[in-house]
Design an enzyme around this catalytic site. Sequence first.
Site, PDB file in Angstrom:
ATOM      1  N   ASP A 142      40.760  43.528  29.674  1.00 52.60           N
ATOM      2  CA  ASP A 142      40.532  42.677  28.503  1.00 52.60           C
ATOM      3  C   ASP A 142      39.305  41.787  28.591  1.00 52.60           C
ATOM      4  O   ASP A 142      38.861  41.253  27.575  1.00 52.60           O
ATOM      5  CB  ASP A 142      41.755  41.773  28.273  1.00 52.60           C
ATOM      6  CG  ASP A 142      41.852  40.662  29.309  1.00 52.60           C
ATOM      7  OD1 ASP A 142      41.913  39.478  28.931  1.00 52.60           O
ATOM      8  OD2 ASP A 142      41.853  40.959  30.515  1.00 52.60           O
ATOM      9  N   ASP A 176      44.235  45.675  35.000  1.00 52.47           N
ATOM     10  CA  ASP A 176      43.949  44.252  35.206  1.00 52.47           C
ATOM     11  C   ASP A 176      45.252  43.460  35.065  1.00 52.47           C
ATOM     12  O   ASP A 176      46.235  43.953  34.504  1.00 52.47           O
ATOM     13  CB  ASP A 176      42.921  43.818  34.159  1.00 52.47           C
ATOM     14  CG  ASP A 176      42.688  42.320  34.143  1.00 52.47           C
ATOM     15  OD1 ASP A 176      42.340  41.779  35.208  1.00 52.47           O
ATOM     16  OD2 ASP A 176      42.874  41.695  33.077  1.00 52.47           O
ATOM     17  N   ILE A 177      45.250  42.211  35.549  1.00 49.13           N
ATOM     18  CA  ILE A 177      46.459  41.391  35.458  1.00 49.13           C
ATOM     19  C   ILE A 177      46.432  40.446  34.261  1.00 49.13           C
ATOM     20  O   ILE A 177      47.130  40.637  33.278  1.00 49.13           O
ATOM     21  CB  ILE A 177      46.679  40.580  36.757  1.00 49.13           C
ATOM     22  CG1 ILE A 177      46.952  41.505  37.941  1.00 49.13           C
ATOM     23  CG2 ILE A 177      47.853  39.615  36.570  1.00 49.13           C
ATOM     24  CD1 ILE A 177      47.148  40.780  39.263  1.00 49.13           C
ATOM     25  N   ASP A 178      45.616  39.399  34.372  1.00 50.17           N
ATOM     26  CA  ASP A 178      45.648  38.325  33.377  1.00 50.17           C
ATOM     27  C   ASP A 178      45.105  38.800  32.033  1.00 50.17           C
ATOM     28  O   ASP A 178      44.009  39.334  31.946  1.00 50.17           O
ATOM     29  CB  ASP A 178      44.856  37.117  33.889  1.00 50.17           C
ATOM     30  CG  ASP A 178      45.456  36.557  35.170  1.00 50.17           C
ATOM     31  OD1 ASP A 178      46.576  36.029  35.104  1.00 50.17           O
ATOM     32  OD2 ASP A 178      44.817  36.673  36.230  1.00 50.17           O
ATOM     33  N   LYS A 181      34.973  46.119  40.248  1.00 47.09           N
ATOM     34  CA  LYS A 181      36.167  46.935  40.061  1.00 47.09           C
ATOM     35  C   LYS A 181      35.779  48.402  39.875  1.00 47.09           C
ATOM     36  O   LYS A 181      36.512  49.305  40.281  1.00 47.09           O
ATOM     37  CB  LYS A 181      36.963  46.445  38.854  1.00 47.09           C
ATOM     38  CG  LYS A 181      37.605  45.070  39.027  1.00 47.09           C
ATOM     39  CD  LYS A 181      38.437  44.706  37.806  1.00 47.09           C
ATOM     40  CE  LYS A 181      39.066  43.331  37.926  1.00 47.09           C
ATOM     41  NZ  LYS A 181      39.926  42.997  36.767  1.00 47.09           N
ATOM     42  N   GLY A 203      40.727  40.134  39.811  1.00 45.06           N
ATOM     43  CA  GLY A 203      39.835  39.196  40.484  1.00 45.06           C
ATOM     44  C   GLY A 203      40.584  38.330  41.467  1.00 45.06           C
ATOM     45  O   GLY A 203      39.973  37.650  42.301  1.00 45.06           O
ATOM     46  N   ASN A 214      34.933  40.833  33.397  1.00 46.41           N
ATOM     47  CA  ASN A 214      34.969  41.334  34.774  1.00 46.41           C
ATOM     48  C   ASN A 214      35.642  42.697  34.866  1.00 46.41           C
ATOM     49  O   ASN A 214      35.633  43.341  35.914  1.00 46.41           O
ATOM     50  CB  ASN A 214      35.645  40.333  35.715  1.00 46.41           C
ATOM     51  CG  ASN A 214      37.109  40.098  35.396  1.00 46.41           C
ATOM     52  OD1 ASN A 214      37.504  40.046  34.228  1.00 46.41           O
ATOM     53  ND2 ASN A 214      37.918  39.939  36.420  1.00 46.41           N
TER      54      ASN A 214
END
Length: 269
Positions: free
Chosen positions: A219, A9-11, A196, A44, A222
């Site tokens: 984290d 994941d990114i954020d 995902k 997302g 989603n």
Amino acid sequence: MSIKLVAVDIDGTLITNDRKITTEVFHAVQEAKAQGVKVVIATGRPIAGVQNLLEELNLREAGDYVITFNGGLVQDTATGQEIVKETMTYDDYRDIEYLSRKLNVHMHAITKEGIFTANRNIGKYTVHESTLVNMPIFYRTPEEMTGKEIVKMMMIDEPEILDAAISKIPQEFHDKYNIVKSTPFYLEFMSKETSKGNAIIHLAEKMGLDMSQTMAIGDAENDRPMLEVVGNPVVMENGVPELKKIAKYITKSNEESGVAHALREWVLK
């Protein structure tokens, strides 16, 4: 079996709170690539919102993939070829747009081209999303949305307003759509097939991998679908407490290069 696919994941995961990739994370990703591990960004965000990260991490080479729109789109990053694409219908758009008006919350729809809102007074979180993912905003009436390839829709508003609206969403919407709260001010609506987790399953099959050879690092809620399907779910120290219950491993926070720690502890050793 050794881990061959790592979805990240990114954020709140890959990047720090000021949206940077630490030196430790960069080097760990390069080491994983050198050992033949496929590192896949799973977010997302739309594709426009990850291009700079793909460039920075050297994830645009032949055989590299990216998962965007929470699994609504999976692409080969070198060629742009679409491996998976899930979209929503115009009827979906009308139903969710009408519901947002009934609940008195801001809403927008996202395509590969941009962010579309029917809110004449554009919500501040639509502007925030536009800035975050580097996509333009278009005002369009519901009647002007016919023919658009909508990948996901989002109710966006102040957390207390959004929470009040969420409590009033009819069960039929939960039955029909995959609905996830990705931040305190974002509620995302996608097709039931979009997640995902499903995207990672498709990629693992394409690569001929057993799910025991897969890892996901996340984290937020989603991220739950991918954490539930991989053989090695990793949750950030700063992650949602409920997610930690399904984790095989807990890594350090995003501010402490938690992705690098996870790769070095459980993938590269």
